[in-house]
Design an enzyme around this catalytic site. Structure first.
Site, PDB file in Angstrom:
ATOM      1  N   ASP A  18       2.328   2.080   3.296  1.00 37.69           N
ATOM      2  CA  ASP A  18       3.284   1.117   3.852  1.00 37.69           C
ATOM      3  C   ASP A  18       4.712   1.577   3.622  1.00 37.69           C
ATOM      4  O   ASP A  18       5.564   1.449   4.499  1.00 37.69           O
ATOM      5  CB  ASP A  18       3.149  -0.259   3.180  1.00 37.69           C
ATOM      6  CG  ASP A  18       1.810  -0.906   3.385  1.00 37.69           C
ATOM      7  OD1 ASP A  18       1.193  -0.659   4.430  1.00 37.69           O
ATOM      8  OD2 ASP A  18       1.391  -1.670   2.490  1.00 37.69           O
ATOM      9  N   HIS A  42       0.870  -1.170   0.000  1.00 41.41           N
ATOM     10  CA  HIS A  42       0.000   0.000   0.000  1.00 41.41           C
ATOM     11  C   HIS A  42       0.912   1.225   0.000  1.00 41.41           C
ATOM     12  O   HIS A  42       2.025   1.184   0.531  1.00 41.41           O
ATOM     13  CB  HIS A  42      -0.862   0.071   1.262  1.00 41.41           C
ATOM     14  CG  HIS A  42      -1.778  -1.089   1.469  1.00 41.41           C
ATOM     15  ND1 HIS A  42      -1.359  -2.275   2.042  1.00 41.41           N
ATOM     16  CD2 HIS A  42      -3.101  -1.232   1.216  1.00 41.41           C
ATOM     17  CE1 HIS A  42      -2.383  -3.102   2.121  1.00 41.41           C
ATOM     18  NE2 HIS A  42      -3.451  -2.504   1.620  1.00 41.41           N
TER      19      HIS A  42
END
Length: 444
Positions: free
Chosen positions: A112, A109
């Site tokens: 992340d 993501h």
């Protein structure tokens, strides 16, 4: 540059008799792949065919936090204060582990890999910095990007949804975030882009205009398709079904619901599914059911390979070790001719008590061995026709006689009534379920 996981060596294949934790027993990266995933020339390696992927969020940012306790994981970035430096160390760690484990891909993501800033502009700058850093690592690494996505669920702005939010400003912010995530995925050579509607759903219909929310979700996805064409991103778009958690009802609840949504809004040509084992369980389905539906409707795209705990009713995201489930998963993947641009992504996390760095490697080894073993068993079943022959025999009467004329559309209710009026023997045969379950067990 010093190793971040010196306790984890390059993992070698030692065969099924090995008793070493840090060794492959069934996954041999360089061995020739079996069956339909072996490629057109039959020369693909197991590494190329299974297309394993490491999930950045669970492996690198997962800290072992649960609703009842704080972080437990011991990681090389512990104690680093600068969030951008933490991001850099985590990225280095991911490349080190994927290379040591012979995992060819990773997924992430946007939030992340780079810390979120106070504004979208600041978040984008952080992403740009980390994308440049990641591209430098990729120059000397075989690790590639399977797919990217945007986190449209963690920040409080998304408490009521992103594309389905009742506030247009949130819709606009989410669009800007996905725009950047698409650009980043393209720049890093991502082969797919995933949409997971974590909060695209509702807690109660008392405050929900469901038709408006579904229309807006479709509008959002069409905008993404348009922008992908504009920037020349040719990767596969994927939707990840999940019925609940964090919302009570999510609009992408299972494969069939996703298919109906895509068909209704003219999106079938652009999307396939990223199907997760534990999400199938939460939907009241088996992973084989979800993969079978997707395969037969031409929308099997990728797989999040994990498993849930049968005694717990939430998404536990454990590494796949159930050989029966892994075999039936791979049976559907092989029938699909492989996953093409998709892969087997370990959307899985070590348990909170498995806090040592080497536990992360051991967990991936267990999952990779299980999926490789399942693939081998499924390939043997297909080659022997162990399930295909009895399946064809069960429906054989649809190939001739009244079955063939029904299937061809030549019958109507009047003709079928005339045929049925004097039937006394219906020719029913045993479904042989227990026998077929025993057949699967023979191949494990």
């Amino acid at each position: 540059m010093s190793e971040l996981f010196p306790m984890v060596p390059k993992i070698a294949f030692e065969g099924p008799l090995s008793d070493r934790d840090l060794a492959f027993k069934h996954y041999d990266p360089s061995a020739k792949a079996i069956g339909p995933v072996g490629g057109a020339d039959g020369n693909a390696t197991m590494k190329d065919a299974l297309r394993f992927s490491m999930a950045f969020w669970h492996s690198m940012t997962g800290a072992g936090i649960d609703p009842f306790g704080s972080a437990t994981m011991q990681r090389p970035w512990d104690g680093i204060a600068d969030p951008m430096e933490v991001a850099r160390v985590r990225m280095r760690a991911l490349f080190e582990l994927t290379e040591k484990l012979s995992i060819p891909f990773f997924c992430f993501h946007d939030r992340d890999i780079a810390p979120e800033g106070a504004t979208l502009r600041e978040s984008d700058r952080n992403l740009d910095t980390m994308v440049a850093f990641t591209k430098d690592l990729m120059k000397s690494s075989p690790t590639k990007l399977l797919w990217g996505t945007a986190n449209l669920f963690s920040n409080p702005r998304y408490m009521h949804g992103a594309a389905t939010s009742p506030e247009p400003k949130v819709f606009a912010y989410a669009a800007g975030q996905v725009k950047k995530a698409l650009e980043v995925t393209k720049e890093l050579g991502g082969q797919n882009y995933v949409f997971w509607g974590g909060r695209e759903g509702y807690e109660t219909l008392l405050n929900t205009d469901m038709k408006r929310e579904l229309d807006n979700l479709a509008r959002f996805l069409h905008l993404a398709v348009d922008y992908a064409k504009e920037i020349g991103f040719t990767g596969q778009f994927l939707i990840e079904p999940k019925p609940m958690e964090p919302t009570k009802h999510q609009y992408d609840s299972d494969a069939a619901a996703c298919y109906a949504f895509l068909a209704e809004y003219g999106l079938l040509a652009h999307f396939k599914l990223n199907i997760e084992t534990n999400h199938a369980t939460l939907a009241g389905n088996t992973i084989q059911h979800e993969l079978r539906f997707a395969r037969e409707h031409g929308i099997m795209g990728s797989v999040d390979a994990n498993q849930g705990d049968e005694l717990l009713g939430w998404d536990t995201d454990q590494f796949p070790t159930n050989l029966y489930v892994c075999t039936l998963m791979m049976y559907e993947v092989l029938k699909n001719g492989g996953l093409h641009s998709g892969g087997l992504n370990f959307d899985a996390k070590v348990r909170r008590g498995s806090f040592k760095p080497e536990d992360l490697a051991i967990a991936h080894i267990a999952g990779m061995d299980s999926m490789a073993r399942g693939c081998a068993a499924a390939a043997r079943m297909l080659a022997d026709g162990a399930l295909e022959r009895p399946l064809a025999a069960r429906y054989a009467h649809w190939q001739s006689g009244i079955g063939a004329t029904i299937a061809s559309g030549k019958e109507d209710f009047r003709s079928l009534e005339a045929f049925a009026l004097d039937i006394t023997d219906f020719g029913l045969a045993s479904g042989r379920q227990e026998c077929l379950e025993a057949v699967v067990n023979r191949y494990l």
